[in-house]
Design a protein around this motif. Structure first.
Motif, PDB file in Angstrom:
ATOM      1  N   LEU A  74      -6.148  -1.038  -6.817  1.00 42.62           N
ATOM      2  CA  LEU A  74      -5.047  -1.351  -5.907  1.00 42.62           C
ATOM      3  C   LEU A  74      -5.523  -2.254  -4.775  1.00 42.62           C
ATOM      4  CD1 LEU A  74      -3.338   2.152  -5.524  1.00 42.62           C
ATOM      5  CD2 LEU A  74      -2.534   0.214  -6.869  1.00 42.62           C
ATOM      6  N   GLU A  75      -6.785  -2.139  -4.420  1.00 39.04           N
ATOM      7  CA  GLU A  75      -7.344  -2.924  -3.316  1.00 39.04           C
ATOM      8  C   GLU A  75      -7.541  -4.392  -3.662  1.00 39.04           C
ATOM      9  OE1 GLU A  75      -8.626   0.248  -4.142  1.00 39.04           O
ATOM     10  OE2 GLU A  75      -7.353   1.027  -2.537  1.00 39.04           O
ATOM     11  N   LEU A  76      -7.382  -4.757  -4.932  1.00 39.63           N
ATOM     12  CA  LEU A  76      -7.574  -6.145  -5.356  1.00 39.63           C
ATOM     13  C   LEU A  76      -6.272  -6.945  -5.448  1.00 39.63           C
ATOM     14  CD1 LEU A  76     -10.308  -5.664  -8.117  1.00 39.63           C
ATOM     15  CD2 LEU A  76     -10.609  -6.448  -5.756  1.00 39.63           C
ATOM     16  N   LYS A  77      -5.173  -6.375  -4.968  1.00 40.39           N
ATOM     17  CA  LYS A  77      -3.880  -7.070  -5.088  1.00 40.39           C
ATOM     18  C   LYS A  77      -3.948  -8.484  -4.501  1.00 40.39           C
ATOM     19  CE  LYS A  77      -0.474  -3.831  -6.259  1.00 40.39           C
ATOM     20  NZ  LYS A  77      -1.189  -3.074  -7.231  1.00 40.39           N
ATOM     21  N   ALA A  78      -4.555  -8.655  -3.325  1.00 40.77           N
ATOM     22  CA  ALA A  78      -4.643  -9.984  -2.707  1.00 40.77           C
ATOM     23  C   ALA A  78      -5.402 -10.948  -3.609  1.00 40.77           C
ATOM     24  CB  ALA A  78      -5.308  -9.897  -1.337  1.00 40.77           C
ATOM     25  N   LEU A  89       5.408 -11.474  -5.038  1.00 39.07           N
ATOM     26  CA  LEU A  89       4.923 -10.183  -5.504  1.00 39.07           C
ATOM     27  C   LEU A  89       6.152  -9.297  -5.607  1.00 39.07           C
ATOM     28  CD1 LEU A  89       2.969  -7.816  -6.089  1.00 39.07           C
ATOM     29  CD2 LEU A  89       2.708  -7.563  -3.600  1.00 39.07           C
ATOM     30  N   VAL A  90       6.417  -8.769  -6.791  1.00 40.05           N
ATOM     31  CA  VAL A  90       7.580  -7.907  -7.015  1.00 40.05           C
ATOM     32  C   VAL A  90       7.083  -6.503  -7.318  1.00 40.05           C
ATOM     33  CG1 VAL A  90       9.548  -7.446  -8.530  1.00 40.05           C
ATOM     34  CG2 VAL A  90       9.005  -9.802  -7.870  1.00 40.05           C
ATOM     35  N   MET A  91       7.646  -5.531  -6.586  1.00 42.35           N
ATOM     36  CA  MET A  91       7.316  -4.126  -6.801  1.00 42.35           C
ATOM     37  C   MET A  91       8.611  -3.313  -6.767  1.00 42.35           C
ATOM     38  SD  MET A  91       4.007  -4.136  -7.151  1.00 42.35           S
ATOM     39  CE  MET A  91       3.621  -2.389  -7.114  1.00 42.35           C
ATOM     40  N   GLY A  92       8.573  -2.122  -7.358  1.00 39.85           N
ATOM     41  CA  GLY A  92       9.709  -1.216  -7.269  1.00 39.85           C
ATOM     42  C   GLY A  92       9.861  -0.693  -5.855  1.00 39.85           C
ATOM     43  N   ASP A  93      11.076  -0.326  -5.501  1.00 33.98           N
ATOM     44  CA  ASP A  93      11.328   0.111  -4.121  1.00 33.98           C
ATOM     45  C   ASP A  93      10.688   1.453  -3.777  1.00 33.98           C
ATOM     46  OD1 ASP A  93      13.114   1.778  -5.470  1.00 33.98           O
ATOM     47  OD2 ASP A  93      14.884   1.035  -4.416  1.00 33.98           O
ATOM     48  N   ARG A  98       4.721  -0.853   1.376  1.00 38.42           N
ATOM     49  CA  ARG A  98       3.290  -0.647   1.134  1.00 38.42           C
ATOM     50  C   ARG A  98       2.511  -1.945   0.932  1.00 38.42           C
ATOM     51  NH1 ARG A  98       2.072   4.228  -1.910  1.00 38.42           N
ATOM     52  NH2 ARG A  98      -0.073   3.528  -1.821  1.00 38.42           N
ATOM     53  N   PHE A  99       3.207  -3.039   0.611  1.00 35.74           N
ATOM     54  CA  PHE A  99       2.514  -4.299   0.361  1.00 35.74           C
ATOM     55  C   PHE A  99       2.975  -5.414   1.288  1.00 35.74           C
ATOM     56  CE2 PHE A  99       2.259  -1.860  -3.582  1.00 35.74           C
ATOM     57  CZ  PHE A  99       0.880  -1.746  -3.665  1.00 35.74           C
ATOM     58  N   ASP A 100       3.656  -5.046   2.368  1.00 30.86           N
ATOM     59  CA  ASP A 100       4.108  -6.049   3.333  1.00 30.86           C
ATOM     60  C   ASP A 100       2.946  -6.835   3.940  1.00 30.86           C
ATOM     61  OD1 ASP A 100       6.649  -5.166   2.800  1.00 30.86           O
ATOM     62  OD2 ASP A 100       6.963  -4.211   4.755  1.00 30.86           O
ATOM     63  N   HIS A 101       1.770  -6.206   4.010  1.00 30.68           N
ATOM     64  CA  HIS A 101       0.598  -6.883   4.579  1.00 30.68           C
ATOM     65  C   HIS A 101       0.159  -8.091   3.739  1.00 30.68           C
ATOM     66  CE1 HIS A 101      -1.173  -4.143   1.630  1.00 30.68           C
ATOM     67  NE2 HIS A 101      -2.221  -4.954   1.603  1.00 30.68           N
ATOM     68  N   LEU A 102       0.707  -8.236   2.536  1.00 32.53           N
ATOM     69  CA  LEU A 102       0.369  -9.374   1.677  1.00 32.53           C
ATOM     70  C   LEU A 102       1.349 -10.535   1.830  1.00 32.53           C
ATOM     71  CD1 LEU A 102      -0.566  -7.297  -1.498  1.00 32.53           C
ATOM     72  CD2 LEU A 102      -2.143  -8.395   0.116  1.00 32.53           C
ATOM     73  N   SER A 103       2.303 -10.386   2.743  1.00 30.41           N
ATOM     74  CA  SER A 103       3.347 -11.406   2.894  1.00 30.41           C
ATOM     75  C   SER A 103       2.815 -12.743   3.404  1.00 30.41           C
ATOM     76  CB  SER A 103       4.479 -10.900   3.786  1.00 30.41           C
ATOM     77  OG  SER A 103       3.984 -10.617   5.072  1.00 30.41           O
ATOM     78  N   HIS A 104       1.593 -12.773   3.904  1.00 36.61           N
ATOM     79  CA  HIS A 104       0.997 -14.061   4.293  1.00 36.61           C
ATOM     80  C   HIS A 104       0.520 -14.846   3.070  1.00 36.61           C
ATOM     81  CE1 HIS A 104      -2.566 -11.543   3.866  1.00 36.61           C
ATOM     82  NE2 HIS A 104      -3.289 -12.656   3.800  1.00 36.61           N
ATOM     83  N   LEU A 105       0.413 -14.166   1.905  1.00 35.89           N
ATOM     84  CA  LEU A 105      -0.023 -14.821   0.668  1.00 35.89           C
ATOM     85  C   LEU A 105       1.141 -15.251  -0.216  1.00 35.89           C
ATOM     86  CD1 LEU A 105      -2.930 -12.382  -0.301  1.00 35.89           C
ATOM     87  CD2 LEU A 105      -3.138 -14.684   0.685  1.00 35.89           C
ATOM     88  N   VAL A 108       7.016 -10.993  -0.609  1.00 36.88           N
ATOM     89  CA  VAL A 108       6.970  -9.651  -1.184  1.00 36.88           C
ATOM     90  C   VAL A 108       8.405  -9.153  -1.354  1.00 36.88           C
ATOM     91  CG1 VAL A 108       6.124  -7.290  -0.897  1.00 36.88           C
ATOM     92  CG2 VAL A 108       4.747  -9.217  -0.070  1.00 36.88           C
ATOM     93  N   VAL A 109       8.742  -8.780  -2.590  1.00 36.31           N
ATOM     94  CA  VAL A 109      10.097  -8.349  -2.925  1.00 36.31           C
ATOM     95  C   VAL A 109      10.022  -6.954  -3.537  1.00 36.31           C
ATOM     96  CG1 VAL A 109      12.128  -8.850  -4.353  1.00 36.31           C
ATOM     97  CG2 VAL A 109      10.790 -10.739  -3.385  1.00 36.31           C
ATOM     98  N   TYR A 110      10.860  -6.044  -3.023  1.00 38.87           N
ATOM     99  CA  TYR A 110      10.952  -4.692  -3.579  1.00 38.87           C
ATOM    100  C   TYR A 110      12.301  -4.565  -4.276  1.00 38.87           C
ATOM    101  CZ  TYR A 110       7.108  -3.877  -0.324  1.00 38.87           C
ATOM    102  OH  TYR A 110       5.926  -3.950   0.354  1.00 38.87           O
ATOM    103  N   LEU A 111      12.275  -4.310  -5.565  1.00 40.78           N
ATOM    104  CA  LEU A 111      13.512  -4.179  -6.339  1.00 40.78           C
ATOM    105  C   LEU A 111      13.846  -2.708  -6.555  1.00 40.78           C
ATOM    106  CD1 LEU A 111      12.909  -6.904  -9.080  1.00 40.78           C
ATOM    107  CD2 LEU A 111      14.297  -7.095  -7.003  1.00 40.78           C
ATOM    108  N   PRO A 112      15.135  -2.372  -6.546  1.00 39.18           N
ATOM    109  CA  PRO A 112      15.529  -0.976  -6.777  1.00 39.18           C
ATOM    110  C   PRO A 112      15.108  -0.498  -8.163  1.00 39.18           C
ATOM    111  CG  PRO A 112      17.410  -2.322  -6.074  1.00 39.18           C
ATOM    112  CD  PRO A 112      16.273  -3.254  -6.320  1.00 39.18           C
ATOM    113  N   ARG A 113      14.644   0.724  -8.205  1.00 47.64           N
ATOM    114  CA  ARG A 113      14.308   1.336  -9.495  1.00 47.64           C
ATOM    115  C   ARG A 113      15.583   1.719 -10.229  1.00 47.64           C
ATOM    116  NH1 ARG A 113       9.078   4.722  -9.689  1.00 47.64           N
ATOM    117  NH2 ARG A 113      10.346   5.762 -11.224  1.00 47.64           N
ATOM    118  N   THR A 114      15.477   1.820 -11.535  1.00 49.06           N
ATOM    119  CA  THR A 114      16.595   2.278 -12.347  1.00 49.06           C
ATOM    120  C   THR A 114      16.772   3.772 -12.097  1.00 49.06           C
ATOM    121  OG1 THR A 114      16.098   0.614 -14.016  1.00 49.06           O
ATOM    122  CG2 THR A 114      17.476   2.475 -14.703  1.00 49.06           C
ATOM    123  N   PRO A 115      17.971   4.194 -11.680  1.00 47.18           N
ATOM    124  CA  PRO A 115      18.172   5.620 -11.384  1.00 47.18           C
ATOM    125  C   PRO A 115      18.060   6.497 -12.628  1.00 47.18           C
ATOM    126  CG  PRO A 115      20.222   4.364 -11.092  1.00 47.18           C
ATOM    127  CD  PRO A 115      19.150   3.393 -11.458  1.00 47.18           C
TER     128      PRO A 115
END
Length: 130
Positions: A74-78, A89-93, A98-105, A108-115
């Motif tokens: 997980l620490e290698l995302k950057a 960078l797309v992740m589930g909501d 949790r990955f906002d710190h990567l927004s300089h690269l 960062v988009v968080y998409l809703p999970r399928t209920p």
């Protein structure tokens, strides 16, 4: 446009497909990091049902996915974002914030999970049936 996302993708289900298709809709190339068996164990304290090679093959077979690689930390995302020149960078909501710190690269988009669907839920259902 290059899009990157990550996941375990164990017991592949419609929620997995939905998030990958929605990520691809951002346009361009979709690269998917599939969590290694060791990384999955460190996150969830259990081994995945399907091993990393099978999970990578399943994800790679999808029409919406252009590239697949093994995510080992997980620490290698950057580093992954830079290596694959990701614009998004797309992740589930469930990872919201949790990955906002990567927004300089990249964006960062968080998409809703399928209920009403998750791998954990499917595993519990299978356990009950036994």
């Amino acid at each position: 446009m290059n899009i990157i996302t990550f996941g375990t993708f164990d017991m592949f289900h419609i929620g997995h497909l939905n998030i990958l298709e929605r990520a691809k809709e951002l346009g361009g190339t979709l690269t998917v990091g599939v969590s290694s068996d060791a990384l999955n164990f460190s996150k969830k304290q259990r081994n995945p049902i399907c091993d990393e090679i099978d999970r990578m093959r399943i994800v790679a077979a999808l029409a919406c996915v252009d590239h697949v690689f093994l995510e080992e930390s997980l620490e290698l995302k950057a580093e992954y974002i830079q290596k694959y020149k990701a614009d998004y960078l797309v992740m589930g909501d469930d990872w919201q914030g949790r990955f906002d710190h990567l927004s300089h690269l990249c964006k960062v988009v968080y998409l809703p999970r399928t209920p009403a669907i998750s791998t954990t839920m499917l595993i519990e259902i299978v356990k009950e049936i036994r």
